[in-house]
Design a protein around this motif. Structure first.
Motif, PDB file in Angstrom:
ATOM      1  N   ALA A 105       3.806  -5.370  -2.599  1.00 12.89           N
ATOM      2  CA  ALA A 105       2.931  -6.543  -2.543  1.00 12.89           C
ATOM      3  C   ALA A 105       2.918  -7.363  -3.826  1.00 12.89           C
ATOM      4  O   ALA A 105       2.735  -8.579  -3.789  1.00 12.89           O
ATOM      5  N   TYR A 106       3.096  -6.709  -4.973  1.00 12.87           N
ATOM      6  CA  TYR A 106       2.943  -7.429  -6.237  1.00 12.87           C
ATOM      7  C   TYR A 106       4.287  -7.714  -6.913  1.00 12.87           C
ATOM      8  O   TYR A 106       4.780  -8.845  -6.796  1.00 12.87           O
ATOM      9  N   PRO A 107       4.925  -6.797  -7.593  1.00 12.47           N
ATOM     10  CA  PRO A 107       6.187  -7.197  -8.247  1.00 12.47           C
ATOM     11  C   PRO A 107       7.250  -7.687  -7.266  1.00 12.47           C
ATOM     12  O   PRO A 107       8.009  -8.607  -7.590  1.00 12.47           O
ATOM     13  N   LEU A 108       7.319  -7.102  -6.046  1.00 13.81           N
ATOM     14  CA  LEU A 108       8.318  -7.578  -5.080  1.00 13.81           C
ATOM     15  C   LEU A 108       7.795  -8.748  -4.254  1.00 13.81           C
ATOM     16  O   LEU A 108       8.588  -9.425  -3.576  1.00 13.81           O
ATOM     17  N   TRP A 109       6.501  -8.987  -4.266  1.00 15.33           N
ATOM     18  CA  TRP A 109       5.839 -10.118  -3.597  1.00 15.33           C
ATOM     19  C   TRP A 109       6.242 -10.220  -2.122  1.00 15.33           C
ATOM     20  O   TRP A 109       6.584 -11.273  -1.603  1.00 15.33           O
ATOM     21  N   LEU A 110       6.171  -9.096  -1.429  1.00 14.16           N
ATOM     22  CA  LEU A 110       6.500  -9.043  -0.008  1.00 14.16           C
ATOM     23  C   LEU A 110       5.227  -9.095   0.824  1.00 14.16           C
ATOM     24  O   LEU A 110       4.195  -8.539   0.445  1.00 14.16           O
ATOM     25  N   HIS A 111       5.306  -9.727   1.964  1.00 14.56           N
ATOM     26  CA  HIS A 111       4.184  -9.779   2.894  1.00 14.56           C
ATOM     27  C   HIS A 111       3.940  -8.380   3.453  1.00 14.56           C
ATOM     28  O   HIS A 111       4.877  -7.621   3.722  1.00 14.56           O
ATOM     29  N   TRP A 112       2.672  -8.045   3.679  1.00 17.07           N
ATOM     30  CA  TRP A 112       2.316  -6.695   4.128  1.00 17.07           C
ATOM     31  C   TRP A 112       2.784  -6.393   5.540  1.00 17.07           C
ATOM     32  O   TRP A 112       2.976  -5.218   5.889  1.00 17.07           O
ATOM     33  N   ARG A 113       2.990  -7.397   6.380  1.00 19.96           N
ATOM     34  CA  ARG A 113       3.312  -7.118   7.783  1.00 19.96           C
ATOM     35  C   ARG A 113       4.680  -6.435   7.955  1.00 19.96           C
ATOM     36  O   ARG A 113       4.752  -5.362   8.569  1.00 19.96           O
ATOM     37  N   PRO A 114       5.790  -6.983   7.456  1.00 20.56           N
ATOM     38  CA  PRO A 114       7.068  -6.272   7.628  1.00 20.56           C
ATOM     39  C   PRO A 114       7.113  -4.946   6.886  1.00 20.56           C
ATOM     40  O   PRO A 114       7.725  -3.977   7.358  1.00 20.56           O
ATOM     41  N   VAL A 115       6.463  -4.884   5.736  1.00 19.24           N
ATOM     42  CA  VAL A 115       6.384  -3.612   5.012  1.00 19.24           C
ATOM     43  C   VAL A 115       5.615  -2.593   5.847  1.00 19.24           C
ATOM     44  O   VAL A 115       5.999  -1.420   5.958  1.00 19.24           O
ATOM     45  N   GLY A 116       4.534  -3.047   6.465  1.00 17.53           N
ATOM     46  CA  GLY A 116       3.716  -2.158   7.282  1.00 17.53           C
ATOM     47  C   GLY A 116       4.443  -1.638   8.509  1.00 17.53           C
ATOM     48  O   GLY A 116       4.265  -0.475   8.902  1.00 17.53           O
ATOM     49  N   LEU A 117       5.268  -2.471   9.133  1.00 12.24           N
ATOM     50  CA  LEU A 117       6.027  -2.006  10.295  1.00 12.24           C
ATOM     51  C   LEU A 117       7.038  -0.936   9.884  1.00 12.24           C
ATOM     52  O   LEU A 117       7.223   0.067  10.589  1.00 12.24           O
ATOM     53  N   VAL A 174       2.975   0.448  -1.365  1.00 11.00           N
ATOM     54  CA  VAL A 174       2.481  -0.842  -0.877  1.00 11.00           C
ATOM     55  C   VAL A 174       2.208  -1.778  -2.044  1.00 11.00           C
ATOM     56  O   VAL A 174       2.500  -2.981  -1.974  1.00 11.00           O
ATOM     57  N   SER A 175       1.653  -1.242  -3.131  1.00  5.92           N
ATOM     58  CA  SER A 175       1.380  -2.073  -4.302  1.00  5.92           C
ATOM     59  C   SER A 175       2.662  -2.662  -4.874  1.00  5.92           C
ATOM     60  O   SER A 175       2.718  -3.857  -5.214  1.00  5.92           O
ATOM     61  N   VAL A 176       3.702  -1.855  -5.009  1.00  2.66           N
ATOM     62  CA  VAL A 176       4.984  -2.349  -5.522  1.00  2.66           C
ATOM     63  C   VAL A 176       5.551  -3.421  -4.588  1.00  2.66           C
ATOM     64  O   VAL A 176       6.060  -4.455  -5.048  1.00  2.66           O
ATOM     65  N   GLN A 184      -4.534  -2.784   0.104  1.00  2.00           N
ATOM     66  CA  GLN A 184      -3.664  -2.611  -1.054  1.00  2.00           C
ATOM     67  C   GLN A 184      -2.911  -3.892  -1.409  1.00  2.00           C
ATOM     68  O   GLN A 184      -2.457  -4.058  -2.536  1.00  2.00           O
ATOM     69  N   SER A 185      -2.779  -4.819  -0.447  1.00  2.00           N
ATOM     70  CA  SER A 185      -2.090  -6.083  -0.703  1.00  2.00           C
ATOM     71  C   SER A 185      -3.031  -7.185  -1.160  1.00  2.00           C
ATOM     72  O   SER A 185      -2.588  -8.300  -1.461  1.00  2.00           O
ATOM     73  N   GLY A 186      -4.334  -6.905  -1.160  1.00  2.00           N
ATOM     74  CA  GLY A 186      -5.294  -7.870  -1.680  1.00  2.00           C
ATOM     75  C   GLY A 186      -5.692  -8.974  -0.727  1.00  2.00           C
ATOM     76  O   GLY A 186      -6.189 -10.014  -1.167  1.00  2.00           O
ATOM     77  N   THR A 187      -5.533  -8.765   0.605  1.00  2.51           N
ATOM     78  CA  THR A 187      -5.826  -9.846   1.553  1.00  2.51           C
ATOM     79  C   THR A 187      -7.099  -9.616   2.363  1.00  2.51           C
ATOM     80  O   THR A 187      -7.378 -10.367   3.288  1.00  2.51           O
ATOM     81  N   THR A 188      -7.873  -8.569   2.003  1.00  3.56           N
ATOM     82  CA  THR A 188      -9.152  -8.385   2.701  1.00  3.56           C
ATOM     83  C   THR A 188     -10.217  -9.318   2.140  1.00  3.56           C
ATOM     84  O   THR A 188     -11.175  -9.649   2.829  1.00  3.56           O
TER      85      THR A 188
END
Length: 509
Positions: A348-360, A344-346, A381-385
């Motif tokens: 969210a940060y270097p790939l800068w992907l939104h957590w929702r599609p990654v989470g699905l 998730v960190s990879v 893990q994506s830093g949005t809390t």
């Protein structure tokens, strides 16, 4: 004849099943599981979930048969099934456990509530986890969790007075009939209570000695972790019986069993975190699809970068540790917490992907998908809390720390077996003559990194911290801490209260 319906959902057992016990005390029961096509059409559903479910239903059927009853598996939407049942064989009460699931199950439960009120059916819901519905405050949550897990397990009825289904139901549909076309991981865990109890006993009596120090390593974690998560997620085991079995075993350990004691004590803390995270989704269902802290809206584009997302899903990021984790997931349906966090960190940060599609995508990959834990962790893990420390897992450092000799990446990435040790962590830097000599083509057999890791990570952290520094974002943090923050505190030396435990430190099972 007046009777009750026991609606099994994610509670596929007889032991410690309060809904079944209460219904049996009332009189005859019809034991029902509804396979809902609309839920299997959701983007978080996978073939492995269906197959694990089928295996678990078979065990439940065997348990109920021993009590003189039968499990009726009906395909359809729940309110339609209940309406058909009411028309052919009217019933007076519906018993079920509370469920904190995805948005589709939340809407479904609301619809069932409306149906029961419209038809005069007494719907009794019972808590299954240490999750409190309509929780007024987090202040006393932990004491309520302790009360739930400390209460005696419901042993289940000695016998049941069964009611037959008033129609002949076809066989349960297969994955393809439900539109599930993804493969079933060949090495995944098998479902059912019998398997779950075997895993629990093996962990308590032997494997727990590896728990501390072993759960972070992708090599050691498959045996060091409890591996109970899928059985808890589908309710083959109850959380309460696992907590109580762990406490009982801890009390019986001899003084010299230090490693087991440490492992089981650490495991107990994770059982608390299990419900802590699910409580977040119970209190705020929207965190499944929108940022917990709304100040982070727009930080990442949900449409994102499809090429990067696809490369991640295919295990073609170019970072061996990441791609090996994806390969392991594809084959086993499981990955330890540290490596999940790294994925998730990879993303969210270097790939800068939104957590929702990654989470699905990850929901479909994880056999033990538990929505409350899953979406809380994706956002954390994506830093949005807005309330957790920024955690960025460098995949090169993780490889050096947890797979220094390349055993893990070489197991799951066959091309890496031919890469010399000198290029183990950064194989894309191999000179052409080395590639030719070992027979590995960078960009073909091994992917090139999608981005420059250091540059992309630095840019991502700067964007996140700039958003976090905005006055309005900082001002909104207190309300989130009040609603969702843990109240658990460490007890350091000399008995003085310590700082609140950061939930990100929890490695679930």
């Amino acid at each position: 004849m007046s009777y009750s319906v026991v609606w099994f959902k994610r509670d596929l057992r007889v032991h410690d099943h309060a809904a079944l016990q209460q219904a049996a005390a009332r009189g005859p029961v019809l034991c029902l599981y509804v396979l809902e096509p609309s839920l299997w059409a959701e983007p978080d559903a996978a073939t492995q979930h269906l197959h694990f479910l089928r295996e678990s239903l078979l065990d439940l059927h065997t348990e109920l048969k021993a009590l003189g009853a039968r499990l009726h598996v009906v395909t359809g939407e729940v309110t339609d099934v209940l309406s058909r049942l009411m028309a052919l064989a009217p019933f007076g009460a519906l018993y079920a456990h509370e469920e904190t699931g995805n948005a589709a199950t939340y809407r479904r439960d609301l619809a069932v509530g409306r149906w029961c009120r419209a038809h005069g059916v007494d719907w009794q819901e019972t808590p299954q986890f240490g999750v409190v519905r309509r929780l007024p405050s987090r202040q006393r949550w932990q004491s309520q969790w302790a009360a739930h897990t400390g209460a005696p397990c419901t042993l289940g009825p000695a016998a049941l007075s069964p009611v037959p289904l008033p129609w002949r139901e076809p066989a349960m549909p297969g994955a393809a009939q439900l539109g599930l076309l993804d493969p079933d991981p060949p090495l995944r865990q098998r479902g059912g209570r019998v398997q779950g109890l075997a895993v629990l006993n093996a962990f308590l009596h032997a494997r727990s000695a590896q728990y501390r120090g072993g759960i972070s390593s992708p090599l050691r974690a498959p045996s060091a972790c409890s591996r109970l998560s899928p059985y808890l997620a589908l309710g083959c085991l109850s959380l309460r019986e696992v907590v109580q079995a762990t406490r009982t075993h801890l009390a019986q350990l001899p003084p010299e069993a230090t490693r087991q004691r440490q492992g089981l004590t650490a495991f107990m803390s994770r059982l608390v975190w299990h419900c802590h995270f699910i409580q977040k989704l119970e209190d705020e269902p929207e965190l499944e699809w929108r940022n917990l802290h709304r100040g982070y809206d727009g930080l990442r584009d949900e449409a994102g970068n499809p090429a990067r997302l696809n490369a991640l899903m295919q295990g073609r990021t170019g970072w061996p540790m990441v791609d090996a984790c994806v390969a392991m997931l594809r084959e086993t349906g499981w990955l330890n917490f540290r490596m999940r966090a790294m994925l998730v960190s990879v993303a969210a940060y270097p790939l800068w992907l939104h957590w929702r599609p990654v989470g699905l995508w990850l929901a479909r990959q994880f056999l033990d998908y538990e929505p409350g834990i899953h979406w809380s962790q994706l956002q954390m893990q994506s830093g949005t809390t807005g309330i957790n420390t920024t955690r960025v897992y460098n995949p090169l450092k993780q490889a050096r720390d947890h797979d220094p000799h390349g055993h893990f990446v070489r197991r799951w990435l066959p091309a890496m077996r031919r890469v010399p040790d000198a290029w183990l962590f950064e194989p894309w830097r191999m000179p052409p003559e080395v590639q030719a000599r070992c027979g590995v083509r960078v960009g073909v057999d091994i992917a090139m990194p999608l981005v420059d890791l250091e540059t992309a990570t630095r840019k991502a952290k700067a964007l996140l911290h700039a958003r976090r520094a905005q006055p309005e974002v900082r001002a909104a943090k207190a309300a989130i801490v009040e609603k969702h923050g843990s109240r658990q505190r460490r007890t350091p030396a000399r008995g003085r209260p310590g700082p609140a435990v950061d939930p990100g430190q929890a490695s679930l099972f």
